[in-house]
Design an enzyme around this catalytic site. Structure first.
Site, PDB file in Angstrom:
ATOM      1  N   ASP A  25     -39.551  50.558  71.249  1.00  0.00           N
ATOM      2  CA  ASP A  25     -40.948  50.887  70.900  1.00  0.00           C
ATOM      3  C   ASP A  25     -41.301  52.361  71.105  1.00  0.00           C
ATOM      4  O   ASP A  25     -42.314  52.823  70.590  1.00  0.00           O
ATOM      5  CB  ASP A  25     -41.917  50.050  71.739  1.00  0.00           C
ATOM      6  N   LEU A  61     -34.495  41.835  64.407  1.00  0.00           N
ATOM      7  CA  LEU A  61     -33.394  42.563  63.763  1.00  0.00           C
ATOM      8  C   LEU A  61     -33.385  44.010  64.239  1.00  0.00           C
ATOM      9  O   LEU A  61     -32.345  44.668  64.285  1.00  0.00           O
ATOM     10  CB  LEU A  61     -33.561  42.530  62.242  1.00  0.00           C
ATOM     11  N   MET A  87     -41.811  45.730  64.787  1.00  0.00           N
ATOM     12  CA  MET A  87     -42.215  45.652  66.196  1.00  0.00           C
ATOM     13  C   MET A  87     -42.803  46.984  66.659  1.00  0.00           C
ATOM     14  O   MET A  87     -42.889  47.935  65.895  1.00  0.00           O
ATOM     15  CB  MET A  87     -41.015  45.282  67.060  1.00  0.00           C
ATOM     16  N   GLY A 145     -38.126  49.238  80.361  1.00  0.00           N
ATOM     17  CA  GLY A 145     -39.348  49.789  79.797  1.00  0.00           C
ATOM     18  C   GLY A 145     -40.480  49.812  80.808  1.00  0.00           C
ATOM     19  O   GLY A 145     -40.235  49.955  82.014  1.00  0.00           O
ATOM     20  N   THR A 192     -36.499  51.376  75.383  1.00  0.00           N
ATOM     21  CA  THR A 192     -37.292  50.480  74.538  1.00  0.00           C
ATOM     22  C   THR A 192     -37.227  50.951  73.098  1.00  0.00           C
ATOM     23  O   THR A 192     -37.270  52.160  72.833  1.00  0.00           O
ATOM     24  CB  THR A 192     -38.781  50.361  74.943  1.00  0.00           C
ATOM     25  N   ARG A 237     -45.124  46.805  69.736  1.00  0.00           N
ATOM     26  CA  ARG A 237     -46.210  46.450  70.671  1.00  0.00           C
ATOM     27  C   ARG A 237     -47.473  47.240  70.381  1.00  0.00           C
ATOM     28  O   ARG A 237     -47.907  47.312  69.246  1.00  0.00           O
ATOM     29  CB  ARG A 237     -45.738  46.637  72.110  1.00  0.00           C
TER      30      ARG A 237
HETATM   31  O1  F6P Z   1     -40.697  45.885  73.772  1.00  0.00           O
HETATM   32  C1  F6P Z   1     -39.808  45.614  72.751  1.00  0.00           C
HETATM   33  C2  F6P Z   1     -40.297  44.491  71.923  1.00  0.00           C
HETATM   34  O2  F6P Z   1     -39.308  44.346  70.976  1.00  0.00           O
HETATM   35  C3  F6P Z   1     -41.693  44.654  71.295  1.00  0.00           C
HETATM   36  O3  F6P Z   1     -41.685  45.511  70.199  1.00  0.00           O
HETATM   37  C4  F6P Z   1     -42.043  43.231  70.982  1.00  0.00           C
HETATM   38  O4  F6P Z   1     -43.442  43.046  70.964  1.00  0.00           O
HETATM   39  C5  F6P Z   1     -41.449  42.496  72.129  1.00  0.00           C
HETATM   40  O5  F6P Z   1     -40.374  43.263  72.609  1.00  0.00           O
HETATM   41  C6  F6P Z   1     -40.949  41.111  71.768  1.00  0.00           C
HETATM   42  O6  F6P Z   1     -40.279  40.569  72.841  1.00  0.00           O
HETATM   43  P1  F6P Z   1     -39.653  39.110  72.917  1.00  0.00           P
HETATM   44  O7  F6P Z   1     -39.675  38.503  71.559  1.00  0.00           O
HETATM   45  O8  F6P Z   1     -38.272  39.333  73.425  1.00  0.00           O
HETATM   46  O9  F6P Z   1     -40.498  38.368  73.881  1.00  0.00           O
END
Ligand code: F6P
Length: 369
Positions: free
Chosen positions: A149, A294, A191, A124, A147, A193
């Site tokens: 996202d 999930l 999720m 990403g 990603t 971000r």
């Molecule tokens: O970028 C993907 C993502 O799943 C985001 O939506 C989320 O904020 C982040 O990664 C969480 O990442 P981790 O829990 O692996 O640190």
């Protein structure tokens, strides 16, 4: 150009996403069909930067046999990490304090020593920045946009997004019946971000009554109005989909863990926050479901599998054509290539004038504004 490639490496970085293994398989097989060898780097670039952690030395041969039958599997056979960015590698300084150093030159030296001619970097925004830097220092690099996202610019979609949206939609579908049975409000946190793509697409597809995304700071009063109107009209359950990065117009974003050396801040908690604000204002039961990781697990959808296979083979074709410093992108109906300089460091937010958002408004979904 073609003649000079003999050996390439693949790295998967950042949070995992359904489709990573399909990209790996596509790269390895397309490379093998050109007579090239492929090696895999463990856990982003940790295989090179922290080789002592790995019994095989951190890098291993990827043969056709090794990648057989993996295209439908979630996760990544290489492993991944969102800690250990070589541009900002966390270290203990001589004076005992913590700091960050740039270790990209060690990666270049490793490639030279191992006679690896090019890198396919799957990741990403963080991985794009690393790939761009390695490219600027002379490495041949092609990136593949990953990603859930969907927040990378210059590509119609990233792989992983469709799988996340499909699963979130299925979850929202399931929450309708329980919310309706109990005449409850269900808040569903997803999720994404700083972008609202997953919430927007899954929320509309799943028939949510309100969708809160970071691009539209919300007013809790609007959501209360929506729930009350539905109640008055005899529809006593409501589904509110909330992107983890959503925030109130007169408040701030919810963060579980602040940014630290070596990793970015972790978002989360907005679902509970919205539920608490609703409970103060309405008499109904409010429950929260946080879909979280999930959305990242499990098998890629057919769309993501195909996109991943197309991206992986396109990355190999790019290297064969002598391209470097590019990201493979989806520009319907075809795959094309965009310069890394044009995508690194740029986030793709939900456009406020796009027809998807307008679709939601036209079918009566409240966006909190
Ligand atoms: O970028 C993907 C993502 O799943 C985001 O939506 C989320 O904020 C982040 O990664 C969480 O990442 P981790 O829990 O692996 O640190």
């Amino acid at each position: 150009m073609t003649a000079s490639i003999r050996r390439i490496a693949i790295s998967t970085g950042g949070g995992d996403a359904p489709g990573l293994n399909a990209v790996i398989r596509a790269v390895v097989v397309a490379a093998a069909n050109r007579g090239w060898e492929t090696v895999g780097i463990h856990d982003g670039f940790n295989g090179i930067l922290l080789p002592e952690r790995y019994p095989d030395g951190g890098v291993f041969q990827l043969t056709r046999d090794r990648v057989r039958g993996i295209a439908h599997l979630g996760g990544t056979i290489l492993g991944t990490t969102n800690k250990g960015n070589p541009l900002h590698f966390p270290v203990r300084m001589a004076d005992g304090t913590s700091g960050e150093i740039d270790r990209c030159d060690e990666i270049l030296a490793f490639f030279a020593r191992q006679q690896i001619d090019a890198l396919v970097s799957i990741g990403g925004d963080g991985s794009l920045a690393i790939a761009n830097s390695l490219h600027q220092r002379g490495l041949r690099v092609v990136s593949v946009p990953k990603t859930i996202d969907n927040d990378l610019d210059k590509t119609f979609t990233t792989f992983g997004f469709d799988s996340a949206v499909s699963f979130a939609t299925e979850c929202i579908d399931r929450l309708h019946s329980t919310a309706k049975s109990h005449q409850r409000v269900m808040v569903v946190e997803v999720m994404g971000r700083y972008a609202g793509w997953i919430a927007l697409h899954a929320g509309i597809a799943g028939g949510a009554h309100a969708i809160l995304i970071p691009e539209i700071p919300y007013d809790i009063g609007r959501i209360v109005d929506k729930i009350k109107t539905r109640d008055e009209e005899g529809r006593q359950h409501s589904i509110i989909v909330v992107a983890e990065g959503a925030w109130p117009a007169h408040g701030q974003r919810d963060v579980i863990e602040p940014a630290e050396l070596g990793h970015e801040e972790r978002l989360g908690g907005i679902g509970e926050h919205v539920a608490a604000e609703l409970r103060k204002r309405i008499e109904k039961d409010v429950r929260v479901a946080v879909l979280g990781h999930l959305l990242r697990g499990g098998s890629p959808t057919a769309f993501d599998r195909l996109a991943s296979l197309r991206f992986g083979t396109a990355a190999v074709r790019a290297l064969e054509e002598g391209q470097t410093g590019v990201m493979v992108a989806l520009a319907f109906p075809n795959v094309n290539y965009v310069a890394l300089e044009e995508v690194a460091g740029r986030m793709k937010a939900v456009p406020l004038d796009g027809d998807t958002l307008q679709t939601g408004r036209d079918i009566g979904i409240c966006f909190g504004d």
